[in-house]
Design an enzyme around this catalytic site. Structure first.
Site, short mmCIF file in Angstrom:
data_model
loop_
_atom_site.label_atom_id
_atom_site.label_comp_id
_atom_site.label_asym_id
_atom_site.label_seq_id
_atom_site.Cartn_x
_atom_site.Cartn_y
_atom_site.Cartn_z
CE LYS A 136 -4.33 -10.35 -6.38
NZ LYS A 136 -3.64 -11.66 -6.47
NE ARG A 175 -1.12 -8.18 -11.78
CZ ARG A 175 -2.17 -8.89 -11.38
NH1 ARG A 175 -3.20 -8.31 -10.85
NH2 ARG A 175 -2.16 -10.18 -11.48
NE ARG A 201 -8.28 -18.99 -9.62
CZ ARG A 201 -7.58 -17.86 -9.62
NH1 ARG A 201 -7.82 -16.93 -8.72
NH2 ARG A 201 -6.63 -17.69 -10.50
NE ARG A 225 -7.88 -16.36 -13.52
CZ ARG A 225 -7.40 -15.48 -12.65
NH1 ARG A 225 -8.16 -15.07 -11.65
NH2 ARG A 225 -6.17 -15.03 -12.77
NE ARG A 264 -1.71 -15.90 -13.04
CZ ARG A 264 -2.62 -16.69 -12.49
NH1 ARG A 264 -2.79 -17.93 -12.93
NH2 ARG A 264 -3.38 -16.25 -11.50
P1 AP5 Z 1 -8.26 -16.16 -5.11
O1 AP5 Z 1 -8.98 -15.37 -4.08
O2 AP5 Z 1 -8.95 -16.43 -6.39
O3 AP5 Z 1 -6.80 -15.54 -5.32
P2 AP5 Z 1 -6.34 -14.20 -6.02
O4 AP5 Z 1 -5.32 -13.56 -5.15
O5 AP5 Z 1 -7.51 -13.37 -6.43
O6 AP5 Z 1 -5.58 -14.81 -7.28
P3 AP5 Z 1 -5.64 -14.44 -8.82
O7 AP5 Z 1 -5.14 -15.61 -9.58
O8 AP5 Z 1 -6.98 -13.89 -9.20
O9 AP5 Z 1 -4.59 -13.30 -8.85
P4 AP5 Z 1 -3.85 -12.76 -10.04
O10 AP5 Z 1 -3.30 -11.51 -9.48
O11 AP5 Z 1 -2.89 -13.67 -10.66
O12 AP5 Z 1 -4.99 -12.62 -11.18
P5 AP5 Z 1 -5.84 -11.40 -11.72
O13 AP5 Z 1 -7.15 -11.89 -12.10
O14 AP5 Z 1 -5.71 -10.23 -10.85
O15 AP5 Z 1 -7.85 -17.55 -4.43
C1 AP5 Z 1 -7.22 -18.57 -5.20
C2 AP5 Z 1 -7.77 -19.94 -4.79
O16 AP5 Z 1 -7.38 -20.21 -3.44
C3 AP5 Z 1 -9.29 -20.04 -4.82
O17 AP5 Z 1 -9.62 -21.33 -5.25
C4 AP5 Z 1 -9.71 -19.84 -3.34
O18 AP5 Z 1 -10.89 -20.58 -3.03
C5 AP5 Z 1 -8.51 -20.43 -2.60
N1 AP5 Z 1 -8.22 -19.72 -1.35
C6 AP5 Z 1 -8.29 -18.38 -1.11
N2 AP5 Z 1 -7.92 -18.09 0.15
C7 AP5 Z 1 -7.58 -19.29 0.73
C8 AP5 Z 1 -7.12 -19.65 2.03
N3 AP5 Z 1 -6.93 -18.71 2.99
N4 AP5 Z 1 -6.88 -20.96 2.27
C9 AP5 Z 1 -7.08 -21.91 1.30
N5 AP5 Z 1 -7.54 -21.61 0.05
C10 AP5 Z 1 -7.77 -20.32 -0.23
O19 AP5 Z 1 -5.03 -11.07 -13.06
C11 AP5 Z 1 -5.02 -11.96 -14.13
C12 AP5 Z 1 -4.23 -11.37 -15.30
O20 AP5 Z 1 -4.85 -10.16 -15.74
C13 AP5 Z 1 -2.79 -10.96 -15.00
O21 AP5 Z 1 -1.89 -12.05 -15.11
C14 AP5 Z 1 -2.55 -9.89 -16.05
O22 AP5 Z 1 -2.31 -10.46 -17.31
C15 AP5 Z 1 -3.89 -9.18 -16.08
N6 AP5 Z 1 -3.97 -8.08 -15.11
C16 AP5 Z 1 -4.84 -7.97 -14.05
N7 AP5 Z 1 -4.63 -6.85 -13.38
C17 AP5 Z 1 -3.61 -6.20 -14.01
C18 AP5 Z 1 -2.91 -4.99 -13.78
N8 AP5 Z 1 -3.22 -4.19 -12.74
N9 AP5 Z 1 -1.92 -4.65 -14.62
C19 AP5 Z 1 -1.60 -5.42 -15.67
N10 AP5 Z 1 -2.20 -6.59 -15.95
C20 AP5 Z 1 -3.20 -6.98 -15.13
MG MG Z 2 -8.34 -12.76 -8.24
#
Ligand code: AP5
Ligand code: MG
Ligand code: ZN
Length: 215
Positions: free
Chosen positions: A13, A88, A127, A160, A171
């Site tokens: 994402k 979410r 990552r 992270r 997660r």
């Molecule tokens: P990346 O693009 O970083 O993936 P991502 O989908 O953004 O993954 P996240 O871990 O950020 O998602 P998340 O939903 O768990 O975390 P968030 O920060 O939202 O890609 C991952 C890796 O893969 C990178 O190294 C990239 O280079 C590689 N990659 C990407 N595409 C690729 C491909 N096609 N091929 C190969 N490699 C690839 O949330 C974190 C925490 O915050 C949550 O757990 C929760 O506690 C809180 N939170 C956030 N939003 C909310 C909400 N709306 N409600 C409640 N709590 C929330």
């Molecule tokens: Mg992300």
């Protein structure tokens, strides 16, 4: 263009949102990034959020809805935005609908990035993120400079806190329980577009762009 990027932890994402920002000039609204910024600032909200995030659990709906409501009112969101990691839960999606209605806006598309669980774990354990400019990397799939620093700004890369394997598994479970229902939610509204997230980063980007242009 007003869109949501939906998908499990590590689906890409953040990676895809950054490319769409470049291409379309609309802002990325990542609740995860905003919460991590609040953690760094050590605000009361940030400290509470950190406990949930480190455990791999969700931060309470009212906290994230408040952050997003405020953000969507800002001037740079007028032409569109990319929601990354929000909504979410079904209550968050309902709240978003209300906020958008108040602002006289409507979603154009919900892009669901589909990636196998094994690939997700590999993506998240490899990552790294620039501590200075926030650019994301992967040790294998999108490697940083040879000296291990950020290609854009030379900053030191960090891992992270929630990218430990046990937390990653939690997660994923939370995603399946609380976020997967949004696929049906948006399918019923005719907004859901599934994109194969298993392809290379550039290919996934092209597919998203085609979906949006076909929209
Ligand atoms: P990346 O693009 O970083 O993936 P991502 O989908 O953004 O993954 P996240 O871990 O950020 O998602 P998340 O939903 O768990 O975390 P968030 O920060 O939202 O890609 C991952 C890796 O893969 C990178 O190294 C990239 O280079 C590689 N990659 C990407 N595409 C690729 C491909 N096609 N091929 C190969 N490699 C690839 O949330 C974190 C925490 O915050 C949550 O757990 C929760 O506690 C809180 N939170 C956030 N939003 C909310 C909400 N709306 N409600 C409640 N709590 C929330
Ligand atoms: Mg992300
Ligand atoms: Zn950098």
């Amino acid at each position: 263009m007003k869109l949501i990027l939906l998908g499990p932890p590590g689906a890409g994402k953040g990676t895809q949102a950054a490319m769409l920002v470049e291409q379309f000039g609309i802002p990325q609204i990542s609740t995860g990034d905003m919460l991590r910024a609040a953690v760094r600032e050590k605000s009361t909200m940030g400290l509470k959020a950190k406990e949930c995030m480190d455990a791999g659990a969700l931060v309470p709906d009212e906290v994230v809805v408040g952050i997003v409501r405020e953000r969507l009112q800002q001037e740079d969101c007028r032409a569109g935005f990319i929601l990354d990691g929000f909504p979410r839960t079904v209550p968050q999606a309902d709240a978003l609908k209300k906020v958008l209605a108040e602002l006289g806006k409507e979603l154009d598309s919900v892009i669901s990035l589909e990636v196998d669980t094994d690939a997700l774990v590999e993506r998240l354990t490899g990552r790294r993120t620039c501590g200075v400019c926030g650019k994301g990397y992967h040790l294998r799939f999108d490697p940083p400079r040879e000296d291990g620093l950020c290609r854009e700004c030379g900053g030191v890369l960090i891992q992270r806190d929630d990218d430990q394997e046990a937390t990653i598994r939690t997660r994923m479970d939370v995603y399946h329980e609380q976020t997967v229902p949004l696929e049906d939610y948006y399918r019923q509204q005719g907004l859901l577009c599934r994109v194969d997230g298993m392809q290379e980063i550039a290919t996934v980007h092209q597919r998203i762009v085609s979906v949006l242009q076909a929209g």
